[in-house]
Design a protein around this motif. Structure first.
Motif, PDB file in Angstrom:
ATOM      1  N   PRO A  75       0.788  -1.229   0.000  1.00 48.85           N
ATOM      2  CA  PRO A  75       0.000   0.000   0.000  1.00 48.85           C
ATOM      3  C   PRO A  75       0.823   1.284   0.000  1.00 48.85           C
ATOM      4  N   TYR A  76       1.988   1.279   0.637  1.00 53.68           N
ATOM      5  CA  TYR A  76       2.797   2.500   0.700  1.00 53.68           C
ATOM      6  C   TYR A  76       4.240   2.128   1.007  1.00 53.68           C
ATOM      7  N   PHE A  77       5.110   3.105   0.895  1.00 55.61           N
ATOM      8  CA  PHE A  77       6.534   2.869   1.127  1.00 55.61           C
ATOM      9  C   PHE A  77       7.152   3.918   2.045  1.00 55.61           C
ATOM     10  N   GLY A  78       6.395   4.954   2.373  1.00 57.66           N
ATOM     11  CA  GLY A  78       6.977   6.009   3.187  1.00 57.66           C
ATOM     12  C   GLY A  78       5.960   6.686   4.079  1.00 57.66           C
ATOM     13  N   ARG A  79       6.463   7.278   5.129  1.00 56.33           N
ATOM     14  CA  ARG A  79       5.620   8.053   6.049  1.00 56.33           C
ATOM     15  C   ARG A  79       6.321   9.371   6.343  1.00 56.33           C
ATOM     16  N   MET A  80       5.535  10.412   6.432  1.00 51.83           N
ATOM     17  CA  MET A  80       6.066  11.719   6.797  1.00 51.83           C
ATOM     18  C   MET A  80       5.069  12.391   7.742  1.00 51.83           C
ATOM     19  N   ASP A  81       5.528  12.778   8.908  1.00 48.79           N
ATOM     20  CA  ASP A  81       4.679  13.502   9.856  1.00 48.79           C
ATOM     21  C   ASP A  81       4.875  14.996   9.622  1.00 48.79           C
ATOM     22  N   PHE A  82       3.787  15.692   9.274  1.00 48.03           N
ATOM     23  CA  PHE A  82       3.873  17.088   8.845  1.00 48.03           C
ATOM     24  C   PHE A  82       2.861  17.920   9.617  1.00 48.03           C
ATOM     25  N   THR A 105       2.039  28.350  -2.019  1.00 48.00           N
ATOM     26  CA  THR A 105       3.081  27.708  -1.229  1.00 48.00           C
ATOM     27  C   THR A 105       2.545  27.329   0.146  1.00 48.00           C
ATOM     28  N   ILE A 106       2.722  26.057   0.522  1.00 50.90           N
ATOM     29  CA  ILE A 106       2.285  25.551   1.824  1.00 50.90           C
ATOM     30  C   ILE A 106       3.527  25.302   2.673  1.00 50.90           C
ATOM     31  N   GLU A 107       3.557  25.905   3.874  1.00 47.69           N
ATOM     32  CA  GLU A 107       4.702  25.759   4.764  1.00 47.69           C
ATOM     33  C   GLU A 107       4.319  24.964   6.006  1.00 47.69           C
ATOM     34  N   GLY A 108       5.323  24.443   6.676  1.00 44.83           N
ATOM     35  CA  GLY A 108       5.082  23.709   7.913  1.00 44.83           C
ATOM     36  C   GLY A 108       6.352  23.057   8.411  1.00 44.83           C
ATOM     37  N   LEU A 109       6.215  22.209   9.411  1.00 40.98           N
ATOM     38  CA  LEU A 109       7.354  21.511   9.996  1.00 40.98           C
ATOM     39  C   LEU A 109       7.241  20.017   9.750  1.00 40.98           C
ATOM     40  N   VAL A 110       8.352  19.409   9.363  1.00 44.42           N
ATOM     41  CA  VAL A 110       8.439  17.953   9.235  1.00 44.42           C
ATOM     42  C   VAL A 110       8.992  17.406  10.543  1.00 44.42           C
ATOM     43  N   TYR A 111       8.261  16.481  11.154  1.00 41.75           N
ATOM     44  CA  TYR A 111       8.692  15.879  12.411  1.00 41.75           C
ATOM     45  C   TYR A 111       9.322  14.503  12.205  1.00 41.75           C
ATOM     46  N   LEU A 112       8.868  13.794  11.175  1.00 41.95           N
ATOM     47  CA  LEU A 112       9.364  12.434  10.966  1.00 41.95           C
ATOM     48  C   LEU A 112       9.354  12.106   9.481  1.00 41.95           C
ATOM     49  N   LYS A 113      10.431  11.465   9.026  1.00 40.48           N
ATOM     50  CA  LYS A 113      10.491  10.934   7.661  1.00 40.48           C
ATOM     51  C   LYS A 113      10.941   9.485   7.782  1.00 40.48           C
ATOM     52  N   ARG A 114      10.092   8.576   7.320  1.00 45.12           N
ATOM     53  CA  ARG A 114      10.327   7.153   7.561  1.00 45.12           C
ATOM     54  C   ARG A 114      10.127   6.347   6.281  1.00 45.12           C
ATOM     55  N   ASN A 115      11.067   5.460   5.995  1.00 44.44           N
ATOM     56  CA  ASN A 115      10.922   4.509   4.890  1.00 44.44           C
ATOM     57  C   ASN A 115      10.440   3.174   5.439  1.00 44.44           C
ATOM     58  N   VAL A 116       9.526   2.551   4.710  1.00 50.58           N
ATOM     59  CA  VAL A 116       9.060   1.222   5.092  1.00 50.58           C
ATOM     60  C   VAL A 116       9.093   0.318   3.861  1.00 50.58           C
ATOM     61  N   VAL A 117       9.374  -0.931   4.088  1.00 52.70           N
ATOM     62  CA  VAL A 117       9.360  -1.923   3.010  1.00 52.70           C
ATOM     63  C   VAL A 117       8.245  -2.917   3.306  1.00 52.70           C
ATOM     64  N   ILE A 118       7.265  -2.976   2.404  1.00 50.12           N
ATOM     65  CA  ILE A 118       6.149  -3.924   2.527  1.00 50.12           C
ATOM     66  C   ILE A 118       6.152  -4.783   1.273  1.00 50.12           C
TER      67      ILE A 118
END
Length: 713
Positions: free
Chosen positions: A64-71, A129-142
């Motif tokens: 279903p997905y390969f990455g996660r980003m908390d924004f 332009t949309i601004e914000g903070l990235v808290y987490l960048k995660r790679n996942v292998v499914i």
């Protein structure tokens, strides 16, 4: 750190279970919905949309997905986990963000462009332009619904150091099969910038061997179809690749990205089909030696090579001038008389040709004038005094009309090309002399000899297609929305200028590597030769210098070949992935075949999916294939005629290996006799060495070229 990893893994396992439950539930509901097979248009459209969702959800249900980003978007004050996948999946309930965000969506660009740091992140959306903070960048292998790996590449709240390359190195270390893979999960920031570049741009990409330029171009096509879905269509896009086997090699990437129906061809196939010609082309591998033997090319003067001249904009302009000179001699001399007593003055025919139908190209002008002559005949026939006279006049008119049509020039590209080089009659003496004087003597004589023998070389095709365009024009059905040209260093400025007539809005992705220009007798020596064809506002240039394919040892070895053999080649910056040292293995010439067989057996006994033996010539590849098969080994011969790359063990000439990659490579006969001191010899050997992902062996008779450093195990 172990506890932190376990917590992350458990969190992602729980999230995966929830996501798959929702995807499975929606997929089951759609599969249980009866398929509409009636004729109501509205219901057909709805059924098409349902089927598209069925296919998308079926793919998503496996990975279903390969990455996660908390924004945390500025102004919202709420940190949201965003999951990125190959295919977007909307939530059933109203929500600010989808269950899975399509990797091509504007917000997903953050996953690729954000490389760490405490500063504010931003992305460009339709609303601004949309601004914000990235808290987490995660790679996942499914894989097949199983969570195999979790790797954080950035965590604002963790004291652990960032490991941004760890996941990339892990993916690069995997063995190669017989198909190119997508890189959605590992797109790098500089690659993402290319993928998302504006559509109406002639984009030139210089990418070192292994920089992922081909894959980037394929992902760019998928992005353009997503971003400009109302302006472009897949069946109006085309990829021009160097050969059929390469097309097969890349064939899985676009369907995996959910994109189908994109045209894929070699330039030669496309040109011959457009021209309606069924002619064998001269072997490109023999062309270079042919030009040397004909005296039209000197080793120290590659810029004057026949292919360089025929690939120049100057030659394109010469062809246009040639066609313009045909206009005054198109209409046959004399009036036209369908029967005695009826005369259509040549002056009237000239008026039709030169005035009324002037906006049309020559072939269409001829067609319309002859149709006008036919209508005039029909009108004159109505004036016949009797049925007998009408019958007699019809008979004579039919014969004379056919005879008159034969007096007109034959407007097809090959005939005109032969006339240009005086291999066929049809030009006035002064026009023929003028055109001959404008062509280099050696090229004129060699091409004239070719055409008399019915030999067409690849560098002739561009001129033939352009002649076809000049006399027929480009039909709307022949126009492309976007053109991708791979291995573009082997194309010419004429190629690009010609294809620009077939593409809307200068929409190109032109990619290659000047250091791999093994056909420099016909290709470009600098990208400015292509980019200068467009206005600055319609061009873009990107350089990809990081190589993701080979180990550090292989890249450093190959770079030395460029630095010492080419002196000016564009070297690669390796991603730090160390492996076995490169081996240069010397053998006695009396045991050459046995040495190569032993090397292949040793490498094939390891856990590699693809191993290749690269030879200097096709003849040597054929001979070695016989040696290997006689020894009971299952080895594929790649000879240029194959349309599929089988994987496993292969033997092929090095010039056919461009664009391919193998777990391990054996370069046969890496000696001075096969690879001399010329720059293109060094480039050819560089191409061979940079096909290897994990291991590279060079076997030789003891006489290595000066630019190859002997390696000890």
């Amino acid at each position: 750190m172990e506890n932190e990893f376990q917590s992350a893994y458990q969190e992602e396992q729980h999230r995966l279970s929830l996501a798959m439950e929702e995807i499975d539930r929606r997929l089951e509901r759609l599969r249980n919905t009866p398929v509409y097979t009636g004729h109501d248009f509205t219901e057909q459209v709805l059924e098409s949309a349902r089927e598209e969702k069925r296919q998308a959800l079926a793919k998503s249900s496996q990975e279903p997905y390969f990455g996660r980003m908390d924004f945390d978007e500025r102004g919202r004050g709420q940190r949201k986990p965003l999951y990125i996948g190959k295919i977007g999946v909307e939530r059933e309930e109203t929500s600010a963000y989808p269950l899975v965000i399509d990797w091509r969506a504007p917000i997903a660009s953050l996953f690729y462009s954000f490389t760490g740091g405490e500063e504010t992140a931003f992305y460009e959306a339709p609303e601004g332009t949309i601004e914000g903070l990235v808290y987490l960048k995660r790679n996942v292998v499914i894989r097949k619904r199983i969570l195999e790996r979790v790797a954080d590449t950035y965590n604002r709240e963790s004291d652990e150091p960032a490991v941004s390359d760890e996941f990339l190195v892990y993916r690069l270390g995997e063995n190669k099969d017989n198909r190119l893979r997508d890189i959605v999960s590992t797109i790098q920031a500089e690659q993402d910038q290319i993928i998302r570049a504006a559509k109406n741009t002639a984009l030139v990409i210089q990418g070192v061997a292994g920089s992922g330029k081909t894959t980037v171009a394929l992902h760019r096509l998928a992005f353009l179809l997503y971003q400009y879905k109302d302006q472009v269509s897949a069946d109006k896009m085309v990829i021009f690749a160097p050969n059929h086997m390469f097309l097969d090699y890349i064939s899985d990437v676009l369907p995996e990205l959910g994109v189908g129906d994109i045209q894929q061809s070699t330039f030669a196939d496309w040109a011959l089909d457009l021209l309606g010609l069924d002619l064998p082309l001269a072997d490109p591998a023999e062309t270079l030696s042919y030009w040397f033997e004909s005296g039209s090319l000197r080793e120290e003067s590659m810029d004057e090579a026949p292919g360089r001249f025929k690939g120049s904009v100057h030659f394109m302009e010469l062809l246009q001038a040639f066609v313009e000179r045909l206009e005054p001699i198109s209409v046959p001399e004399g009036d036209f008389s369908p029967w005695d007593g009826a005369v259509l003055p040549r002056a009237e025919i000239l008026n039709w040709f030169n005035e009324e139908y002037k906006p049309y190209p020559l072939a269409k002008r001829k067609e319309r004038v002859l149709a006008r002559v036919h209508r005039w005949i029909e009108m004159e026939l109505k004036k016949s005094p009797s049925a007998a006279a009408l019958k007699e006049r019809k008979k004579k008119a039919g014969a004379r009309e056919k005879a008159y049509a034969k007096k007109w020039p034959q407007y097809d590209a090959l005939t005109l090309y032969k006339q240009l080089f005086q291999a066929a009659k049809g030009l006035p003496a002064d026009t023929a002399a003028e055109m001959k004087a404008s062509l280099p003597t050696a090229i004129f004589k060699a091409t004239q000899s070719d055409l008399r023998k019915q030999i067409i070389r690849e560098e002739d095709l561009t001129a033939l297609v352009y002649l076809h365009v000049l006399i027929h024009e480009v039909e709307s059905s022949q126009r492309f929305d976007h053109v991708v040209i791979d291995e573009a260093q082997d194309f010419s400025p004429f190629h690009i200028a010609l294809l620009d007539l077939f593409v809307k809005g200068h929409s190109f992705t032109i990619l290659g590597d000047l250091s791999q220009g093994i056909h420099e007798y016909r290709g470009v020596h600098a990208w400015e030769e292509m980019s200068s064809l467009f206005a600055p506002e319609h061009t873009g240039y990107f350089a990809l210098t990081r190589s993701y394919r080979s180990t550090l040892e292989i890249i450093e070895f190959a770079n030395t070949i460029l630095e010492q053999g080419v002196r000016g080649g564009i070297t690669a910056v390796p991603v730090f992935r160390s492996g076995d040292p490169v081996r240069t293995i010397s053998y006695d010439s009396s045991v050459r075949e046995q040495s190569l067989l032993t090397a292949l057996k040793e490498l094939s006994s390891r856990e590699y999916r693809t191993v290749s033996v690269l030879t200097r010539t096709l003849k040597e590849a054929v001979e070695l294939h016989e040696v290997f098969t006689s020894a009971g080994m299952d080895v594929n011969l790649i000879d240029g005629g194959k349309k599929q790359y089988e994987g496993g063990l292969s033997v092929l000439p090095v010039y056919l290996s461009k664009g391919l990659e193998f777990d391990a490579v054996i370069v046969a006969d890496a000696d001075h006799e096969h690879y001399g001191e010329r720059a293109w010899d060094a480039k050819l050997l560089y191409v061979g060495c940079t096909r290897a992902l994990h291991e590279l062996w060079l076997l030789h008779d003891g006489s290595l070229p000066s630019y190859v450093q002997a390696q000890t195990k």
